[in-house]
Design an enzyme around this catalytic site. Structure first.
Site, mmCIF file in Angstrom:
data_model
loop_
_atom_site.group_PDB
_atom_site.id
_atom_site.type_symbol
_atom_site.label_atom_id
_atom_site.label_comp_id
_atom_site.label_asym_id
_atom_site.label_seq_id
_atom_site.Cartn_x
_atom_site.Cartn_y
_atom_site.Cartn_z
ATOM 1 N N SER A 129 -1.924 -14.945 6.264
ATOM 2 C CA SER A 129 -1.538 -14.210 7.474
ATOM 3 C C SER A 129 -2.255 -14.834 8.661
ATOM 4 C CB SER A 129 -1.967 -12.747 7.354
ATOM 5 O OG SER A 129 -1.910 -12.118 8.624
ATOM 6 N N TYR A 147 -9.305 -7.482 6.240
ATOM 7 C CA TYR A 147 -8.078 -8.157 5.780
ATOM 8 C C TYR A 147 -8.091 -9.621 6.254
ATOM 9 C CZ TYR A 147 -2.947 -9.056 5.939
ATOM 10 O OH TYR A 147 -1.683 -9.570 5.811
ATOM 11 N N LYS A 155 -8.021 -13.053 4.110
ATOM 12 C CA LYS A 155 -6.967 -14.072 4.261
ATOM 13 C C LYS A 155 -7.567 -15.429 4.633
ATOM 14 C CE LYS A 155 -3.084 -11.774 3.443
ATOM 15 N NZ LYS A 155 -2.288 -12.059 2.232
HETATM 16 N N1 NAP Z 1 4.503 -7.696 6.832
HETATM 17 C C1 NAP Z 1 3.754 -8.403 7.686
HETATM 18 O O1 NAP Z 1 3.756 -8.176 8.910
HETATM 19 C C2 NAP Z 1 2.894 -9.531 7.165
HETATM 20 C C3 NAP Z 1 2.369 -10.445 8.082
HETATM 21 C C4 NAP Z 1 1.583 -11.492 7.614
HETATM 22 C C5 NAP Z 1 1.321 -11.622 6.270
HETATM 23 N N2 NAP Z 1 1.820 -10.705 5.398
HETATM 24 C C6 NAP Z 1 1.507 -10.887 3.975
HETATM 25 O O2 NAP Z 1 2.730 -11.004 3.267
HETATM 26 C C7 NAP Z 1 2.561 -10.536 1.925
HETATM 27 C C8 NAP Z 1 3.651 -9.529 1.588
HETATM 28 O O3 NAP Z 1 3.596 -8.495 2.539
HETATM 29 P P1 NAP Z 1 4.769 -7.405 2.680
HETATM 30 O O4 NAP Z 1 4.810 -7.050 4.103
HETATM 31 O O5 NAP Z 1 6.005 -7.856 2.005
HETATM 32 O O6 NAP Z 1 4.081 -6.195 1.856
HETATM 33 P P2 NAP Z 1 4.737 -4.878 1.213
HETATM 34 O O7 NAP Z 1 6.053 -4.588 1.832
HETATM 35 O O8 NAP Z 1 3.671 -3.842 1.289
HETATM 36 O O9 NAP Z 1 4.950 -5.304 -0.326
HETATM 37 C C9 NAP Z 1 3.839 -5.575 -1.134
HETATM 38 C C10 NAP Z 1 4.295 -5.860 -2.537
HETATM 39 O O10 NAP Z 1 3.145 -6.158 -3.339
HETATM 40 C C11 NAP Z 1 3.022 -5.201 -4.422
HETATM 41 N N3 NAP Z 1 1.583 -4.996 -4.616
HETATM 42 C C12 NAP Z 1 0.693 -4.499 -3.723
HETATM 43 N N4 NAP Z 1 -0.542 -4.499 -4.262
HETATM 44 C C13 NAP Z 1 -0.422 -5.027 -5.520
HETATM 45 C C14 NAP Z 1 -1.349 -5.306 -6.557
HETATM 46 N N5 NAP Z 1 -2.645 -5.041 -6.427
HETATM 47 N N6 NAP Z 1 -0.888 -5.832 -7.716
HETATM 48 C C15 NAP Z 1 0.440 -6.109 -7.870
HETATM 49 N N7 NAP Z 1 1.358 -5.882 -6.906
HETATM 50 C C16 NAP Z 1 0.935 -5.337 -5.751
HETATM 51 C C17 NAP Z 1 3.809 -3.992 -3.941
HETATM 52 O O11 NAP Z 1 4.294 -3.174 -4.994
HETATM 53 P P3 NAP Z 1 3.391 -1.951 -5.599
HETATM 54 O O12 NAP Z 1 2.993 -1.116 -4.420
HETATM 55 O O13 NAP Z 1 4.279 -1.275 -6.584
HETATM 56 O O14 NAP Z 1 2.230 -2.628 -6.254
HETATM 57 C C18 NAP Z 1 4.971 -4.679 -3.213
HETATM 58 O O15 NAP Z 1 5.906 -5.168 -4.158
HETATM 59 C C19 NAP Z 1 1.138 -9.989 1.867
HETATM 60 O O16 NAP Z 1 0.265 -10.972 1.334
HETATM 61 C C20 NAP Z 1 0.787 -9.740 3.320
HETATM 62 O O17 NAP Z 1 -0.619 -9.804 3.544
HETATM 63 C C21 NAP Z 1 2.602 -9.666 5.803
#
Ligand code: NAP
Length: 256
Positions: free
Chosen positions: A148, A161, A165
């Site tokens: 991120s 966080y 990262k």
């Molecule tokens: N969205 C943003 O703005 C953004 C920006 C920059 C970077 N990111 C990064 O992108 C990645 C994905 O983010 P997202 O926005 O798609 O998140 P999200 O919508 O919250 O989805 C997270 C996924 O990971 C699973 N998960 C969470 N904790 C887990 C664990 N301990 N073990 C196994 N599975 C787990 C969740 O399912 P369960 O809850 O069932 O476990 C879900 O499938 C992350 O690394 C995040 O830091 C996101």
């Protein structure tokens, strides 16, 4: 840009995408199915996995594994299940990440610190280590981690966080150097805000959205597909001489 409009030459390869029951991970999984890979996904909650499997075309197409990536026994079981079903692993996408809004570091308690580091850093380490041990034997492989831009600059509420990262980016470089002799490439992508459940509190508030979008030359936040294609590039033969890199997927925000 969806539906396999770009071909990556990865059909038939075995992929594991962590955290693929929703958000960016699910979008990556959808595109991988379009590209014809053999796919395993994981998440903690079975209901989310069941929904994702339906969207991805059923249990014949995708192996769904309930696992918490910060638990060593879960990670070991997950990689055994992948090998049991597909016999090898060609690419790991470390997509899991989470944030809990944190106060200043001086006011952060140890439990909160540990929880955020556990999932974002320790979980990524455990999965990368397991994948590296398998891929070393095959003398090829790709590991891609979703970091991120919070790992690049100190942002309020995202301090711990961001620290996790930033460490994940160093993990990427260390693994890249150590695994290069085994023909394994390790890279990361670092998006700015992406429209998912994770970031809903920010983009669903018009005032915050406006403020965030104004700082991005492209004038908008990212959609999940904006992240999918850079990840797939890093899993394809086209990136064979690129390793240890973190690609910012930020609509130009870091350029200004
Ligand atoms: N969205 C943003 O703005 C953004 C920006 C920059 C970077 N990111 C990064 O992108 C990645 C994905 O983010 P997202 O926005 O798609 O998140 P999200 O919508 O919250 O989805 C997270 C996924 O990971 C699973 N998960 C969470 N904790 C887990 C664990 N301990 N073990 C196994 N599975 C787990 C969740 O399912 P369960 O809850 O069932 O476990 C879900 O499938 C992350 O690394 C995040 O830091 C996101």
């Amino acid at each position: 840009m969806t539906g396999g409009s770009i071909r990556y030459g990865i059909e038939g390869r075995v992929f594991l995408v962590t955290g693929a029951s929703r958000g960016i991970g699910l979008a990556i999984a959808r595109e991988l199915v379009e590209q014809g890979v053999s796919l395993a996904i994981c998440a903690r909650k079975q209901e989310g996995l069941d929904e994702a499997v339906k969207l991805l075309g059923g249990r014949e197409k995708v192996l769904a594994i309930q696992a918490h990536i910060a638990k060593e026994e879960d990670v070991e079981r997950m990689f055994s299940e992948v090998l049991g079903r597909f016999g090898r692993l060609d690419a790991l996408v470390n997509n899991v990440g989470m944030n809990l809004l944190t106060p200043s570091v001086a006011d952060t308690d140890t439990v909160l610190w540990q929880k955020i580091l556990d999932t974002n850093l320790n979980g990524t380490f455990l999965c990368s280590r397991a994948a590296a041990r398998i891929m070393r034997q095959n003398k090829r492989g790709k590991i891609v981690t979703v970091s991120s831009i919070a790992g690049r600059r100190a942002s309020p509420g995202m301090g711990v966080y961001g620290i996790a990262k930033a460490a994940v980016e160093m993990l990427t470089r260390v693994l890249a150097a150590e695994l290069a002799p085994f023909n394994i490439q390790v890279n990361a992508v670092a998006p700015s805000m992406v429209r998912t459940e994770f970031s809903r509190p920010f983009w669903s508030d018009p005032a915050i959205y406006e403020q965030v979008a104004r700082a991005i030359p492209m004038g908008r936040i990212a959609e999940t597909t904006d992240v999918v294609h850079p990840v797939l590039f890093f899993t394809s033969d086209g990136s064979d001489f690129i390793t240890g890199q973190t690609l910012l997927v930020d609509g130009g925000a870091s350029a200004v």
